[in-house]
Write a protein that holds these residues in place. Structure first.
Motif, short mmCIF file in Angstrom:
data_model
loop_
_atom_site.label_atom_id
_atom_site.label_comp_id
_atom_site.label_asym_id
_atom_site.label_seq_id
_atom_site.Cartn_x
_atom_site.Cartn_y
_atom_site.Cartn_z
N UNK A 142 0.84 -1.20 0.00
CA UNK A 142 0.00 0.00 0.00
C UNK A 142 0.88 1.26 0.00
N UNK A 143 1.97 1.21 0.75
CA UNK A 143 2.87 2.37 0.77
C UNK A 143 3.49 2.59 -0.60
N UNK A 144 3.82 1.50 -1.28
CA UNK A 144 4.36 1.60 -2.63
C UNK A 144 3.32 2.22 -3.57
N UNK A 145 2.07 1.83 -3.41
CA UNK A 145 0.98 2.42 -4.20
C UNK A 145 0.92 3.93 -3.95
N UNK A 146 1.06 4.35 -2.69
CA UNK A 146 1.04 5.77 -2.36
C UNK A 146 2.23 6.50 -3.01
N UNK A 147 3.38 5.84 -2.98
CA UNK A 147 4.57 6.47 -3.58
C UNK A 147 4.37 6.65 -5.08
N UNK A 148 3.75 5.63 -5.74
CA UNK A 148 3.51 5.74 -7.19
C UNK A 148 2.58 6.90 -7.48
N UNK A 149 1.56 7.09 -6.64
CA UNK A 149 0.61 8.19 -6.84
C UNK A 149 1.32 9.54 -6.72
N UNK A 150 2.27 9.61 -5.78
CA UNK A 150 2.98 10.87 -5.55
C UNK A 150 3.80 11.26 -6.76
N UNK A 151 4.20 10.25 -7.54
CA UNK A 151 4.99 10.52 -8.74
C UNK A 151 4.10 11.01 -9.89
N UNK A 152 2.79 11.02 -9.68
CA UNK A 152 1.86 11.48 -10.72
C UNK A 152 1.62 10.40 -11.71
#
Ligand code: RP5
Length: 152
Positions: A142-152
């Motif tokens: 889930x944290x990886x998913x959040x990191x991907x979102x932060x990258x746009x």
């Protein structure tokens, strides 16, 4: 299904297209789930029987989509100690505002976590977060998913 899983419920077959987004998101995270159509007003006894049975098999969280008067999530919350996430579905002529208010306005003591109208994807993400509280590997995904979102 048995072991820890998410249970998706909907009040009608007509809700399925929206609720598919919850299935897709749970699949993306590798979460075990099952889906059933069980109306709170058309099949109330079958609904209650299912809840007890599903809890016994390991249902950890219930994601419930319903439109119009949309009492399904509240009825589910009345019968289970597990967390319930309600998805208001746009159905009928009021643009989903009817179901949004019906689901979000649960009286105190029996909460239903409520997402946006047709917000089945967010409902699934909340379920992922709930399951991740007891699953470190899922929490990392889930944290990886959040990191991907932060990258746009
Ligand atoms: C609700 O009434 C269902 O969740 C659905 O959104 C709405 C309409 O149901 P149908 O008449 O299409 O079966 O109970």
């Amino acid at each position: 299904m048995s072991g820890r899983f998410a249970a998706i419920l909907m009040g009608s077959e007509s809700d399925r297209d929206v609720m598919k987004r919850a299935e897709e998101t749970l699949t993306e995270f590798g979460i075990a789930y099952e889906t059933n159509v069980l109306s709170a007003h058309r099949r109330p006894e079958a609904l209650v029987a299912y809840l007890k049975e599903a809890e016994g098999r390991g249902a950890v969280v219930f994601i419930c989509g319903a439109g119009m008067a949309a009492h399904l999530p509240g009825v589910v919350a009345a019968h289970t100690p597990k967390p319930v996430i309600g998805v208001p579905i746009e159905s009928g002529g009021l643009g989903g505002l009817d179901s949004l208010l019906a689901i979000v306005q649960m009286p105190k003591g029996v909460p239903v976590a409520t997402v946006a109208v047709n917000g089945a994807q967010n409902a699934a993400l909340l379920a992922v977060q709930i399951l991740a509280t007891a699953d470190a590997e899922l929490a990392e995904r889930f944290e990886e998913y959040k990191r991907r979102q932060a990258q746009g």
